[in-house]
Design a protein around this motif. Structure first.
Motif, PDB file in Angstrom:
ATOM      1  N   ALA A  10      26.692  69.819  58.401  1.00 23.93           N
ATOM      2  CA  ALA A  10      26.830  71.098  59.094  1.00 23.93           C
ATOM      3  C   ALA A  10      25.873  70.839  60.370  1.00 23.93           C
ATOM      4  O   ALA A  10      26.529  71.331  61.470  1.00 23.93           O
ATOM      5  CB  ALA A  10      26.312  72.204  58.375  1.00 23.93           C
ATOM      6  N   ALA A  11      24.898  70.238  60.224  1.00 20.70           N
ATOM      7  CA  ALA A  11      23.963  70.096  61.499  1.00 20.70           C
ATOM      8  C   ALA A  11      24.405  69.249  62.407  1.00 20.70           C
ATOM      9  O   ALA A  11      24.552  69.437  63.706  1.00 20.70           O
ATOM     10  CB  ALA A  11      22.680  69.517  61.000  1.00 20.70           C
ATOM     11  N   ARG A  12      25.419  68.060  61.933  1.00 22.13           N
ATOM     12  CA  ARG A  12      25.872  67.211  62.992  1.00 22.13           C
ATOM     13  C   ARG A  12      27.195  68.033  63.628  1.00 22.13           C
ATOM     14  O   ARG A  12      27.254  67.658  64.687  1.00 22.13           O
ATOM     15  CB  ARG A  12      26.522  65.950  62.097  1.00 22.13           C
ATOM     16  CG  ARG A  12      25.386  64.875  62.083  1.00 22.13           C
ATOM     17  CD  ARG A  12      26.214  63.730  61.536  1.00 22.13           C
ATOM     18  NE  ARG A  12      25.320  63.441  60.066  1.00 22.13           N
ATOM     19  CZ  ARG A  12      25.856  63.183  59.094  1.00 22.13           C
ATOM     20  NH1 ARG A  12      27.071  63.123  58.945  1.00 22.13           N
ATOM     21  NH2 ARG A  12      25.207  63.099  58.135  1.00 22.13           N
ATOM     22  N   ARG A  13      27.844  68.746  62.856  1.00 23.04           N
ATOM     23  CA  ARG A  13      28.939  69.440  63.461  1.00 23.04           C
ATOM     24  C   ARG A  13      28.338  70.543  64.632  1.00 23.04           C
ATOM     25  O   ARG A  13      28.946  70.559  65.869  1.00 23.04           O
ATOM     26  CB  ARG A  13      29.631  70.258  62.344  1.00 23.04           C
ATOM     27  CG  ARG A  13      30.520  69.492  61.546  1.00 23.04           C
ATOM     28  CD  ARG A  13      31.278  70.403  60.556  1.00 23.04           C
ATOM     29  NE  ARG A  13      31.806  69.332  59.331  1.00 23.04           N
ATOM     30  CZ  ARG A  13      32.542  69.718  58.733  1.00 23.04           C
ATOM     31  NH1 ARG A  13      32.392  70.955  58.147  1.00 23.04           N
ATOM     32  NH2 ARG A  13      33.168  68.950  57.787  1.00 23.04           N
ATOM     33  N   SER A  15      25.493  70.086  66.314  1.00 21.53           N
ATOM     34  CA  SER A  15      25.216  69.554  67.776  1.00 21.53           C
ATOM     35  C   SER A  15      26.387  68.946  68.328  1.00 21.53           C
ATOM     36  O   SER A  15      26.348  68.768  69.371  1.00 21.53           O
ATOM     37  CB  SER A  15      24.142  68.584  67.175  1.00 21.53           C
ATOM     38  OG  SER A  15      24.814  67.322  66.328  1.00 21.53           O
ATOM     39  N   ALA A  16      27.343  68.532  67.780  1.00 20.28           N
ATOM     40  CA  ALA A  16      28.532  68.055  68.350  1.00 20.28           C
ATOM     41  C   ALA A  16      29.469  69.130  69.148  1.00 20.28           C
ATOM     42  O   ALA A  16      29.948  68.828  70.059  1.00 20.28           O
ATOM     43  CB  ALA A  16      29.499  67.106  67.330  1.00 20.28           C
ATOM     44  N   ALA A  17      29.278  70.468  68.379  1.00 25.63           N
ATOM     45  CA  ALA A  17      30.179  71.262  68.947  1.00 25.63           C
ATOM     46  C   ALA A  17      29.431  71.872  70.205  1.00 25.63           C
ATOM     47  O   ALA A  17      30.561  72.630  71.044  1.00 25.63           O
ATOM     48  CB  ALA A  17      30.287  72.369  68.035  1.00 25.63           C
ATOM     49  N   THR A  18      28.295  71.848  70.362  1.00 23.88           N
ATOM     50  CA  THR A  18      27.591  72.477  71.615  1.00 23.88           C
ATOM     51  C   THR A  18      27.136  71.444  72.582  1.00 23.88           C
ATOM     52  O   THR A  18      26.396  70.588  72.225  1.00 23.88           O
ATOM     53  CB  THR A  18      26.215  73.148  71.115  1.00 23.88           C
ATOM     54  OG1 THR A  18      25.431  72.197  70.369  1.00 23.88           O
ATOM     55  CG2 THR A  18      26.533  74.488  70.239  1.00 23.88           C
ATOM     56  N   PRO A  19      27.883  71.347  73.633  1.00 20.63           N
ATOM     57  CA  PRO A  19      27.715  70.421  74.764  1.00 20.63           C
ATOM     58  C   PRO A  19      26.362  70.628  75.279  1.00 20.63           C
ATOM     59  O   PRO A  19      26.078  71.846  75.602  1.00 20.63           O
ATOM     60  CB  PRO A  19      29.020  70.373  75.571  1.00 20.63           C
ATOM     61  CG  PRO A  19      29.298  71.743  75.548  1.00 20.63           C
ATOM     62  CD  PRO A  19      29.066  72.224  74.131  1.00 20.63           C
ATOM     63  N   GLN A  20      25.598  69.652  75.767  1.00 22.83           N
ATOM     64  CA  GLN A  20      24.400  69.534  76.600  1.00 22.83           C
ATOM     65  C   GLN A  20      24.787  70.079  77.928  1.00 22.83           C
ATOM     66  O   GLN A  20      25.488  69.840  78.652  1.00 22.83           O
ATOM     67  CB  GLN A  20      23.902  68.327  76.689  1.00 22.83           C
ATOM     68  CG  GLN A  20      23.422  67.621  75.801  1.00 22.83           C
ATOM     69  CD  GLN A  20      22.358  68.312  74.805  1.00 22.83           C
ATOM     70  OE1 GLN A  20      21.537  69.041  75.566  1.00 22.83           O
ATOM     71  NE2 GLN A  20      22.358  68.201  73.393  1.00 22.83           N
TER      72      GLN A  20
END
Length: 116
Positions: A10-13, A15-20
């Motif tokens: 869930a944490a990886r998802r 961080s991947a879903a919110t672009p920098q």
């Protein structure tokens, strides 16, 4: 899957879903805002100075008005003194040699003005 594994997934998802995101203030916007703040500050100082200057001028004019009112009062008093009936009669008798007529010789004319 274990709880630990689910949390990591869930944490990886997330961080991947919110672009920098890039900073909201880019390089050319900061100097422009700085210039606008400086211009606004200078305008504020100038308007404050002008308001103080106009207020000072207003106070001076009020002081002048008070002095003129005092002088007007003195002039009215002087006018009433110079035009008093006793003074006029005394000057007419002393300086011009005038005398009041005998009341038996006075003839009242009727029909003119308010008296008629």
């Amino acid at each position: 899957m274990s709880r630990q594994g689910l949390r990591e997934t869930a944490a990886r998802r997330r961080s991947a879903a919110t672009p920098q995101a890039e900073p909201a203030l880019s390089g050319s916007l900061v100097p422009l805002l700085l210039i606008l703040v400086v211009i606004s500050s200078v305008a504020l100082v100038q308007s404050s100075h002008r308001a103080r200057k106009l207020f000072s001028e207003l106070q001076d004019l009020r002081q002048d008005a008070l002095q003129l009112e005092e002088e007007w009062g003195r002039l009215l008093l002087e006018q009433s003194t110079w035009a008093s009936p006793d003074r006029v009669q005394r000057l007419a008798e002393d300086e011009l040699g005038m005398t009041a007529p005998d009341m038996r010789k006075v003839i009242m004319v009727r029909g003119y003005g308010k008296a008629g």
